[in-house]
Design an enzyme around this catalytic site. Structure first.
Site, mmCIF file in Angstrom:
data_model
loop_
_atom_site.group_PDB
_atom_site.id
_atom_site.type_symbol
_atom_site.label_atom_id
_atom_site.label_comp_id
_atom_site.label_asym_id
_atom_site.label_seq_id
_atom_site.Cartn_x
_atom_site.Cartn_y
_atom_site.Cartn_z
ATOM 1 C CB SER A 1 92.657 53.680 -56.384
ATOM 2 O OG SER A 1 93.255 52.432 -56.684
ATOM 3 C CD GLU B 1 88.964 42.585 -57.243
ATOM 4 O OE1 GLU B 1 88.139 42.172 -56.418
ATOM 5 O OE2 GLU B 1 89.659 43.616 -57.069
ATOM 6 C CD GLU C 1 84.713 49.226 -59.741
ATOM 7 O OE1 GLU C 1 84.813 49.843 -58.677
ATOM 8 O OE2 GLU C 1 84.904 47.998 -59.835
ATOM 9 C CE LYS D 1 87.757 45.110 -54.206
ATOM 10 N NZ LYS D 1 88.820 45.476 -55.130
ATOM 11 C CG HIS E 1 84.444 43.727 -59.130
ATOM 12 N ND1 HIS E 1 85.769 43.359 -59.178
ATOM 13 C CD2 HIS E 1 84.399 44.893 -58.434
ATOM 14 C CE1 HIS E 1 86.490 44.267 -58.529
ATOM 15 N NE2 HIS E 1 85.674 45.209 -58.068
ATOM 16 C CG ASN F 1 83.574 45.076 -53.778
ATOM 17 O OD1 ASN F 1 83.301 44.059 -53.123
ATOM 18 N ND2 ASN F 1 84.193 45.021 -54.948
ATOM 19 N N GLY G 1 92.156 48.656 -56.998
ATOM 20 C CA GLY G 1 93.078 48.061 -56.036
ATOM 21 C C GLY G 1 94.547 48.375 -56.274
HETATM 22 P P1 PGA Z 1 89.461 49.699 -54.764
HETATM 23 O O1 PGA Z 1 88.371 48.665 -55.332
HETATM 24 O O2 PGA Z 1 88.706 50.854 -54.189
HETATM 25 O O3 PGA Z 1 90.201 48.929 -53.714
HETATM 26 O O4 PGA Z 1 90.312 50.082 -55.917
HETATM 27 C C1 PGA Z 1 87.271 49.132 -56.025
HETATM 28 C C2 PGA Z 1 86.395 47.976 -56.425
HETATM 29 O O5 PGA Z 1 86.878 46.848 -56.474
HETATM 30 O O6 PGA Z 1 85.217 48.147 -56.704
#
Ligand code: PGA
Length: 246
Positions: free
Chosen positions: A207, A95, A161, A11, A93, A9, A167
Site C-alpha cells: 500500500s 500472492e 512486505e 500483477k 510474493h 509490480n 493491496g
Molecule cells: P500494493 O502491492 O502496493 O498494491 O499493496 C504491493 C505488492 O504487491 O508488492
C-alpha cells in the site's frame, strides 16, 4: 550515494498491450532527469517483448520456474525471461505463496535458477496479520536463501512486505518498517556478515502511494519501494519517482 530502487509490480494488469505500452512510457517520462534512482517495471510476461527498457527504467518479471526448460506446461523459465529483456524477478510474493502454494523451498530453487540466468532476485518476505514479524521473516529468509554463496547474494534484493499491508490500503507504519528492515539486516548478518547485510538492498512494499512513500526512505531508512496498485496509475507512479528521486 547508492541508488534507491523503485519496483513496480503490475500483477495481472493492464488488460491491453497498448495500455501496458502507455504506462511504461509514462514511467520513462516520469524518470526523465531524476537522479540516483533505479526503476524496475515488472509487467505480465506477455508484455515483455513490446516494452523497451532504458538505463533508468528496467524490466523485471513477477515469477519464474526453477528449471531452465522442459515439460512444465504453462511455465516460463528465468532464462527465457532474461532473453526477453527482463533483468529482475520478484520471487516469493505473498500472492504467489497464497494462491499458488509456493513454499520457501520452491522459492529457494527459483532464486537459484534466477541467479544462474543472471537476473537479480527480489525476495519478498513478511508476516500475515496476527503473526510475529521476526519469527516469520527469519524463517522465510533462512529457508529461501539456503545454500546461496556470498557471491550470489550480490544479486539478491530483500523486500519487506507485510501480507496485511499488500493491496489493502493499510500501509505499515514507518517505525515498524524500520524495525523490520533492521531485523532483516540482523538475520543476514547471522547468515553471512555485517558487511554483506549492509550491502543487500532492503525495500518496503504494501500500500505504498504518493503520500506515504518518502517515510520509508527517510524514517525507515530503507533502500527503496515495491509498488503494486499505485504503479498502475501513471500520474501517481511518476509522483512516487519524483518524490524519491528528489
Ligand atoms: P500494493 O502491492 O502496493 O498494491 O499493496 C504491493 C505488492 O504487491 O508488492
Amino acid at each position: 550515494m547508492t541508488k534507491k530502487i523503485i519496483i513496480a509490480n503490475w500483477k495481472m494488469n493492464p488488460k491491453k498491450a497498448k495500455e501496458a505500452q502507455a504506462l511504461f512510457e509514462a514511467a520513462k517520462e516520469g524518470a526523465r532527469g531524476v537522479k540516483n534512482i533505479q526503476i524496475v517495471v515488472c509487467p505480465p510476461f506477455v508484455w515483455l517483448g513490446i516494452l523497451k527498457s532504458n538505463v533508468q527504467v528496467k524490466l523485471g518479471v513477477q515469477n519464474c520456474h526453477w528449471e531452465n526448460s522442459g515439460a512444465f506446461t504453462g511455465e516460463i523459465s528465468a532464462a527465457m525471461a532474461a532473453d526477453s529483456g527482463a533483468e529482475y524477478v520478484i520471487l516469493g510474493h505473498s500472492e504467489r505463496r497464497r494462491y499458488m502454494g509456493e513454499t520457501d523451498e520452491i522459492i529457494n530453487l527459483k532464486i537459484k535458477s534466477a541467479l544462474k540466468a543472471k537476473l537479480k532476485a527480489v525476495l519478498c518476505v513478511g508476516e500475515k496479520f496476527g503473526e510475529e514479524m521476526s519469527i516469520v521473516v527469519e524463517s522465510q529468509i533462512i529457508k529461501s536463501l539456503a545454500g546461496l554463496s556470498v557471491n550470489q547474494m550480490k544479486d539478491v534484493i530483500l523486500a519487506y512486505e507485510p501480507v496485511w499491508a499488500v493491496g489493502t490500503g493499510h500501509n505499515c507504519s514507518p517505525d515498524n518498517a524500520l524495525s523490520a528492515g533492521l531485523f532483516i539486516r540482523k538475520t543476514l548478518t547471522k547468515l553471512y556478515s555485517r558487511f554483506l547485510a549492509e550491502k543487500v538492498p532492503v525495500l518496503y512494499g504494501g500500500s505504498v502511494d504518493d503520500e506515504n512513500d518518502n517515510a520509508y526512505i527517510d524514517q525507515s531508512r530503507l533502500d527503496g519501494l515495491l509498488v503494486g496498485g499505485a504503479s498502475l496509475d501513471a500520474e501517481e507512479f511518476a509522483g512516487i519517482i519524483k518524490g524519491i528521486g528528489r
